[in-house]
Design a protein around this motif. Structure first.
Motif, PDB file in Angstrom:
ATOM      1  N   THR A  56     -53.242  59.676  32.237  1.00 62.54           N
ATOM      2  CA  THR A  56     -53.389  58.226  32.202  1.00 62.54           C
ATOM      3  C   THR A  56     -52.383  57.499  33.082  1.00 62.54           C
ATOM      4  O   THR A  56     -52.591  56.351  33.430  1.00 62.54           O
ATOM      5  CB  THR A  56     -53.248  57.702  30.772  1.00 62.54           C
ATOM      6  N   THR A  57     -51.283  58.132  33.396  1.00 63.10           N
ATOM      7  CA  THR A  57     -50.282  57.474  34.234  1.00 63.10           C
ATOM      8  C   THR A  57     -49.744  58.465  35.256  1.00 63.10           C
ATOM      9  O   THR A  57     -49.800  59.671  35.062  1.00 63.10           O
ATOM     10  CB  THR A  57     -49.101  56.946  33.404  1.00 63.10           C
ATOM     11  N   ASP A  86     -54.416  49.765  29.895  1.00 61.26           N
ATOM     12  CA  ASP A  86     -54.519  50.545  31.120  1.00 61.26           C
ATOM     13  C   ASP A  86     -55.716  51.474  30.982  1.00 61.26           C
ATOM     14  O   ASP A  86     -55.714  52.372  30.148  1.00 61.26           O
ATOM     15  CB  ASP A  86     -53.241  51.366  31.336  1.00 61.26           C
ATOM     16  N   THR A  88     -57.077  53.144  33.668  1.00 60.72           N
ATOM     17  CA  THR A  88     -57.214  53.848  34.948  1.00 60.72           C
ATOM     18  C   THR A  88     -57.746  55.265  34.782  1.00 60.72           C
ATOM     19  O   THR A  88     -58.200  55.858  35.739  1.00 60.72           O
ATOM     20  CB  THR A  88     -55.871  53.897  35.681  1.00 60.72           C
TER      21      THR A  88
END
Length: 93
Positions: A56-57, A86, A88
């Protein structure tokens, strides 16, 4: 082994030992977990992996050179007044 191959094929080859054992029980075949595992190995079958969690990051590889074009201000005036998310990791076309 014939029943194991049949159940494995009927379920797209994704069943592991636990689900295979339950499927065989539903068909009226009483067999233990270890015996089910042994028969699956002897039949040369394997289940699908569960896969890993999405990333996720990501860590930045250098200084942030992108300007803040939307003037983000993440100071909430009171509790529950500002929400941030978030997404993404959601795969899109």
């Amino acid at each position: 082994m014939e029943h194991i191959r049949e159940v494995h094929a009927d379920n797209y080859g994704v069943y592991g030992v636990r689900k295979m054992q339950h499927a065989l029980r539903r068909k009226g075949i009483t067999v233990g977990r270890e015996q089910t595992a042994k028969l699956i190995r002897l039949a040369g079958l394997s289940s699908k992996d569960k896969g890993s969690a999405p990333v996720t990051t990501g860590k930045p590889k250098g200084p942030n050179l992108h300007p803040d074009l939307v003037n983000r201000d993440f100071k909430a005036p009171a509790p529950n007044k500002l929400w941030v998310a978030d997404i993404t990791y959601v795969h899109t076309r």
